[in-house]
Design a protein around this motif. Sequence first.
Motif, PDB file in Angstrom:
ATOM      1  N   UNK A 158      37.243  28.528  16.929  1.00  0.00           N
ATOM      2  CA  UNK A 158      35.688  28.573  16.835  1.00  0.00           C
ATOM      3  C   UNK A 158      35.208  29.640  17.746  1.00  0.00           C
ATOM      4  N   UNK A 159      33.998  29.898  17.443  1.00  0.00           N
ATOM      5  CA  UNK A 159      33.191  30.987  18.230  1.00  0.00           C
ATOM      6  C   UNK A 159      32.236  30.452  19.022  1.00  0.00           C
ATOM      7  N   UNK A 160      31.888  30.624  20.238  1.00  0.00           N
ATOM      8  CA  UNK A 160      30.895  30.134  21.198  1.00  0.00           C
ATOM      9  C   UNK A 160      29.638  30.553  20.737  1.00  0.00           C
ATOM     10  N   UNK A 161      28.629  29.519  20.401  1.00  0.00           N
ATOM     11  CA  UNK A 161      27.437  29.999  20.178  1.00  0.00           C
ATOM     12  C   UNK A 161      26.742  30.632  21.400  1.00  0.00           C
ATOM     13  N   UNK A 162      25.689  31.487  20.755  1.00  0.00           N
ATOM     14  CA  UNK A 162      25.114  32.182  21.952  1.00  0.00           C
ATOM     15  C   UNK A 162      23.818  31.311  22.468  1.00  0.00           C
ATOM     16  N   UNK A 163      23.452  31.351  23.948  1.00  0.00           N
ATOM     17  CA  UNK A 163      22.459  30.836  24.450  1.00  0.00           C
ATOM     18  C   UNK A 163      21.233  31.497  24.503  1.00  0.00           C
ATOM     19  N   UNK A 211      34.681  16.587  20.444  1.00  0.00           N
ATOM     20  CA  UNK A 211      35.537  16.997  21.538  1.00  0.00           C
ATOM     21  C   UNK A 211      34.562  18.108  22.340  1.00  0.00           C
ATOM     22  N   UNK A 212      34.939  17.903  23.725  1.00  0.00           N
ATOM     23  CA  UNK A 212      34.386  18.899  24.587  1.00  0.00           C
ATOM     24  C   UNK A 212      35.649  19.873  25.114  1.00  0.00           C
ATOM     25  N   UNK A 213      35.352  21.166  25.170  1.00  0.00           N
ATOM     26  CA  UNK A 213      36.446  22.027  25.411  1.00  0.00           C
ATOM     27  C   UNK A 213      35.826  23.170  26.261  1.00  0.00           C
ATOM     28  N   UNK A 214      36.749  23.903  27.239  1.00  0.00           N
ATOM     29  CA  UNK A 214      36.447  25.252  27.728  1.00  0.00           C
ATOM     30  C   UNK A 214      37.037  26.485  26.949  1.00  0.00           C
ATOM     31  N   UNK A 215      36.233  27.351  26.648  1.00  0.00           N
ATOM     32  CA  UNK A 215      36.707  28.495  26.102  1.00  0.00           C
ATOM     33  C   UNK A 215      35.718  29.831  26.656  1.00  0.00           C
ATOM     34  N   UNK A 216      36.687  30.549  27.147  1.00  0.00           N
ATOM     35  CA  UNK A 216      36.206  31.850  27.829  1.00  0.00           C
ATOM     36  C   UNK A 216      35.085  31.627  28.831  1.00  0.00           C
ATOM     37  N   UNK A 217      35.242  30.521  29.676  1.00  0.00           N
ATOM     38  CA  UNK A 217      34.643  30.046  30.768  1.00  0.00           C
ATOM     39  C   UNK A 217      33.401  29.374  30.454  1.00  0.00           C
ATOM     40  N   UNK A 218      33.143  29.091  29.168  1.00  0.00           N
ATOM     41  CA  UNK A 218      32.031  28.237  28.637  1.00  0.00           C
ATOM     42  C   UNK A 218      32.455  26.793  28.310  1.00  0.00           C
ATOM     43  N   UNK A 219      31.767  25.824  28.514  1.00  0.00           N
ATOM     44  CA  UNK A 219      31.900  24.510  28.055  1.00  0.00           C
ATOM     45  C   UNK A 219      31.369  24.443  26.700  1.00  0.00           C
ATOM     46  N   UNK A 220      32.124  23.655  25.800  1.00  0.00           N
ATOM     47  CA  UNK A 220      31.505  23.713  24.481  1.00  0.00           C
ATOM     48  C   UNK A 220      31.517  22.169  23.772  1.00  0.00           C
ATOM     49  N   UNK A 221      30.524  21.719  23.435  1.00  0.00           N
ATOM     50  CA  UNK A 221      30.435  20.286  22.892  1.00  0.00           C
ATOM     51  C   UNK A 221      30.557  20.616  21.062  1.00  0.00           C
ATOM     52  N   UNK A 222      31.645  19.941  20.507  1.00  0.00           N
ATOM     53  CA  UNK A 222      31.727  20.245  19.150  1.00  0.00           C
ATOM     54  C   UNK A 222      31.830  18.982  18.483  1.00  0.00           C
ATOM     55  N   UNK A 230      29.191  21.256  14.286  1.00  0.00           N
ATOM     56  CA  UNK A 230      28.385  21.535  15.193  1.00  0.00           C
ATOM     57  C   UNK A 230      28.685  22.106  16.457  1.00  0.00           C
ATOM     58  N   UNK A 231      28.267  23.125  16.968  1.00  0.00           N
ATOM     59  CA  UNK A 231      28.611  23.772  18.106  1.00  0.00           C
ATOM     60  C   UNK A 231      27.672  23.674  19.086  1.00  0.00           C
ATOM     61  N   UNK A 232      27.807  23.466  20.443  1.00  0.00           N
ATOM     62  CA  UNK A 232      26.419  23.824  21.279  1.00  0.00           C
ATOM     63  C   UNK A 232      27.263  24.034  22.881  1.00  0.00           C
ATOM     64  N   UNK A 233      26.728  24.833  23.630  1.00  0.00           N
ATOM     65  CA  UNK A 233      27.066  25.150  24.945  1.00  0.00           C
ATOM     66  C   UNK A 233      26.588  24.286  25.929  1.00  0.00           C
ATOM     67  N   UNK A 234      27.313  23.558  26.576  1.00  0.00           N
ATOM     68  CA  UNK A 234      26.728  22.426  27.954  1.00  0.00           C
ATOM     69  C   UNK A 234      27.222  23.212  29.199  1.00  0.00           C
ATOM     70  N   UNK A 235      26.192  22.694  29.947  1.00  0.00           N
ATOM     71  CA  UNK A 235      26.189  23.242  31.576  1.00  0.00           C
ATOM     72  C   UNK A 235      26.997  22.318  32.298  1.00  0.00           C
ATOM     73  N   UNK A 236      28.293  22.146  32.242  1.00  0.00           N
ATOM     74  CA  UNK A 236      28.917  21.152  32.886  1.00  0.00           C
ATOM     75  C   UNK A 236      29.866  21.352  34.145  1.00  0.00           C
ATOM     76  N   UNK A 237      29.656  20.765  35.158  1.00  0.00           N
ATOM     77  CA  UNK A 237      30.116  21.045  36.639  1.00  0.00           C
ATOM     78  C   UNK A 237      31.138  19.944  36.701  1.00  0.00           C
ATOM     79  N   UNK A 238      32.374  20.429  37.152  1.00  0.00           N
ATOM     80  CA  UNK A 238      33.587  19.402  37.660  1.00  0.00           C
ATOM     81  C   UNK A 238      33.558  19.515  39.256  1.00  0.00           C
TER      82      UNK A 238
END
Length: 238
Positions: A158-163, A211-222, A230-238
């Motif tokens: 997958x390719x991270x969508x632009x914000x 699924x939710x996963x981290x790629x290249x430092x960004x959290x992605x909701x697939x 459908x992909x979207x970037x979420x601002x997730x803090x652990x």
Amino acid sequence: MFNKYGYTAFFDDDDLPQDLSENRCLGLKSDIKKMKGFLITKLQIDLIDCNGNIVMSSDIGETKVKEYKKSYQIAIRDAFTTFQFLDYNYIANEDIIVSERNNTYASEVKQIEKLKKEVERLKAKNDKVQPISEVKEPVVSTTVKNLREEVKQVVNKTVIPEIPSASKPEILYAQPIDNGFQIVDTQPKKVMVLLNTGTPNIYIVKGKDAIVYNKEGSWVYALYTEGNLELSVINLKF
């Protein structure tokens, strides 16, 4: 007052424990009922189960104080003495606990099966798989281990969508729970539950084909909807 005298109580908009959130019948709802009285404030506290049945009612608390706010405070404290000295200890119902665990397990198995089918479909559409770093994993069954590898392959494809620069995703916070994390917003309000897959930074969304996963430092909701990813970037803090 319930918390003060040894009970575990929550407001309606509080972040509830996972077991109570999934099964409201594990708890009772308290309700303050105003009784009729001439020049006197009378209140009663009812404890109500998930079917709307009154399990227990307090003695009627009353006061002749005329000031509205103060009269309610005094009447509530008077009524609460019923529960204040009640010899109560919580005893877990093992049948309910076992049932909840079985339901959770069945739901997770169903989600994994759906995810596996979608992974197979995506693999068939794209043969290019980027190399992944070696991850030390515990000894698991062949089926689960294969699924983890397939999920990692999809993540790498997958390719991270632009914000858009004008809009930033709402900050979400991860709270540890058994077998994963509960995700809440700033209210805090529960947004979703992430279940561990056994692979670092990759989670299954409970109750969703996602699924939710981290790629290249960004959290992605697939999210998988009607055969589409459908992909979207979420601002997730652990």
